[in-house]
Structures are given as C-alpha cells and as structure tokens.
Design an enzyme around this catalytic site. Structure first.
Site, PDB file in Angstrom:
ATOM      1  N   GLU A 259      -0.687 -29.155 109.401  1.00  0.00           N
ATOM      2  CA  GLU A 259      -1.815 -30.065 109.173  1.00  0.00           C
ATOM      3  C   GLU A 259      -1.739 -30.760 107.812  1.00  0.00           C
ATOM      4  OE1 GLU A 259      -6.726 -29.982 109.257  1.00  0.00           O
ATOM      5  OE2 GLU A 259      -5.615 -28.103 109.042  1.00  0.00           O
TER       6      GLU A 259
ATOM      7  N   GLU B  75     -13.581 -28.615 114.544  1.00  0.00           N
ATOM      8  CA  GLU B  75     -13.646 -27.945 113.244  1.00  0.00           C
ATOM      9  C   GLU B  75     -14.716 -28.686 112.445  1.00  0.00           C
ATOM     10  OE1 GLU B  75     -10.346 -26.085 110.483  1.00  0.00           O
ATOM     11  OE2 GLU B  75     -10.780 -28.141 109.852  1.00  0.00           O
TER      12      GLU B  75
END
Length: 276
Positions: free
Chosen positions: A154, A248
């Site tokens: 990420e 998220e």
C-alpha cells in the site's frame, strides 16, 4: 464485479484508527452478514489473536470471506519496519509479516503491508530504503504464493511515509520486483491527498491494483466526504477490477451507522459500474 468488505480491528494500541468495527469479532461478523457484506478485513495484533478454527467457524457461520489481513500491528505494537537501519529489526519485520501471511493465507486472504514499510532518513538514503523494501517484498511475495494469494503493498500519503506515495510510484516498484506475486492497494483516502485524478490513477494502475480501501476524502465512510465515485466506478470497469472495496473508514458517527453507510455507497458504486 467488485466485492464488499468491512474492517474489524482487534488492536488495542490502534484505538481511534480508521476501522469500522472494534474488538468484538463475533458481533462484527454478525452485523456484516446482516448488512450484506461479502467479507471482513481483519486488523489483528498478531497471528495468534484468533485461532484458525475460531475464525474459520465465524466466517462459515456468517457466510463471509476474509478479504485481507493487516500487518500494521508490527509497527504499532513492536516498531518493526522493512526499512529500519537495524538489520535485526528488518529481519523481525519480515518474520512478523510472514506469520501474518500464514495467518491470512489459510483462509485464502492476502496480507497487507502499509505502515510496516517504514521510511527513509536517519542515515538511510531513499534508494537504500527502497532496496530493502524491494528485498522484503520479493521474499514475502514468494511466501504468499504458497497459499495461492498475492502480497498486497500500500502506497501511503506523504504524512505517513516518505517512500512511495502514488499509484504510479507503486507500479514502478511492482515492475522492478523479482516476484510477480505482489499487488497494490489503492486507498482512496491516501489517493485523495496525493493524486491529481483518482480515477485516472486507478486506470494507470490497471492489473497491478489488487485491493481497494473504499473510503471518503476525510476518512469517513464513502459518501460522507467530497470524492466523486462515478469516474472511479468507470475506471473499475475499465480495468476489470473484481477485488474488494473494503471500508477502512472511521466508525463515524458510530460503527453501525458507518457500516450501513458503506454498504449503501458500495451498492451505488456497483450500480454505476454496471451501467458505465
């Protein structure tokens, strides 16, 4: 067609972070099932937080998949990173992530490397840090292959790392790896800070995009900020994305409301994907 997922954190040290559900995994699974989510994404303190049997039973009972597992507890709890100037810390970081690959892999879920990538500085050049990051991704990507899942890397925004901040930088890193078993996580919150055009960045990411954090510009649930999801939906269709849109997001104004807002926004985006 993209699938839906919602985040669950079991890490006490991350209290206040961007996870929709907290602490009570059985209750989170029950609510995720009731709302119609396909999966949960789990942020656990370590590989022993939940036994394979317990987690498997919860997923089976509620007809859920495990979308992914986070590794950030390695940083939050133990201050481990793949780019530490200390070789022993780097080794322990790889060992911790490997254990989380094993934890998720038995449920066919990839592990995500975010905060454990670390940063450069304090006597470590950017080039050296990226070399160490590349080394870790190569080792761990090949380990994940044993479970038939990729490793997920990420890019984070500039306030969380000074390594790689954009999808383009992530693609360049992917193309430099010896392994072909690492994919990018495109987090819409980080992208809102770093990308000029979120949809165009997703399109350029193309086949390298393996997971998406579905959230809004302010880290609240999708639809509670200023991101325009219509062009994002078109990009998802253009790149044939069939992975997860995983929330998220902050539990704003509370966990239940955040989950309900997310699944509603997810369904609108899927409708846009289908009609684009």
């Amino acid at each position: 067609m993209p699938l839906s997922a919602v985040t669950v954190s079991l890490v006490a040290e991350a209290n206040g972070g961007p996870f929709v559900f907290w602490d009570d995994l059985p209750a989170a699974c029950a609510q995720a099932k009731r709302l119609g989510f396909d999966a949960i994404e789990l942020f656990a303190p370590g590989p022993d937080a939940v036994s394979r049997e317990t987690l498997g039973k919860l997923l089976s009972t509620h007809q859920l998949r495990l979308a992914a597992v986070g590794t950030g507890a390695g940083w939050v709890k133990h201050k481990l990173s793949l780019t530490s100037p200390d070789a022993d810390v780097r080794k322990r970081a790889i060992d911790f992530i490997r254990s989380m690959v094993d934890f998720g892999g038995v449920h066919q879920a990839p592990a995500i490397i975010g905060s454990m990538q670390g940063r450069w500085g304090e006597g470590v050049s950017k080039e050296q840090a990226i070399d160490w990051l590349r080394e870790g991704l190569n080792v761990l990507g090949e380990h994940a292959r044993g479970y038939g899942v990729p490793l997920i890397y990420e890019p984070l925004n500039r306030y969380e790392t000074n390594l790689l901040n954009t999808v383009d930088a992530g693609v360049e890193l992917m193309e430099s790896l010896a392994t072909n078993n690492v994919r990018l996580l495109a987090d819409l919150f980080h992208m809102n800070i770093e990308e000029r055009d979120l949809a165009a960045a997703l399109t350029r990411g193309g086949r390298w995009i393996g997971h998406i954090h579905f959230v809004d510009s302010n880290r609240r649930p999708a639809g509670c900020g200023h991101i325009d999801y219509a062009p994002i939906a078109k990009s998802l269709k253009d790149i044939h994305y069939a992975g997860y849109l995983s929330a998220e997001a902050l539990p704003w104004p509370d966990s239940s409301a955040a989950a309900e807002q997310t699944i509603s926004a997810y369904r609108r985006v899927v409708d846009m994907v289908e009609s684009s």
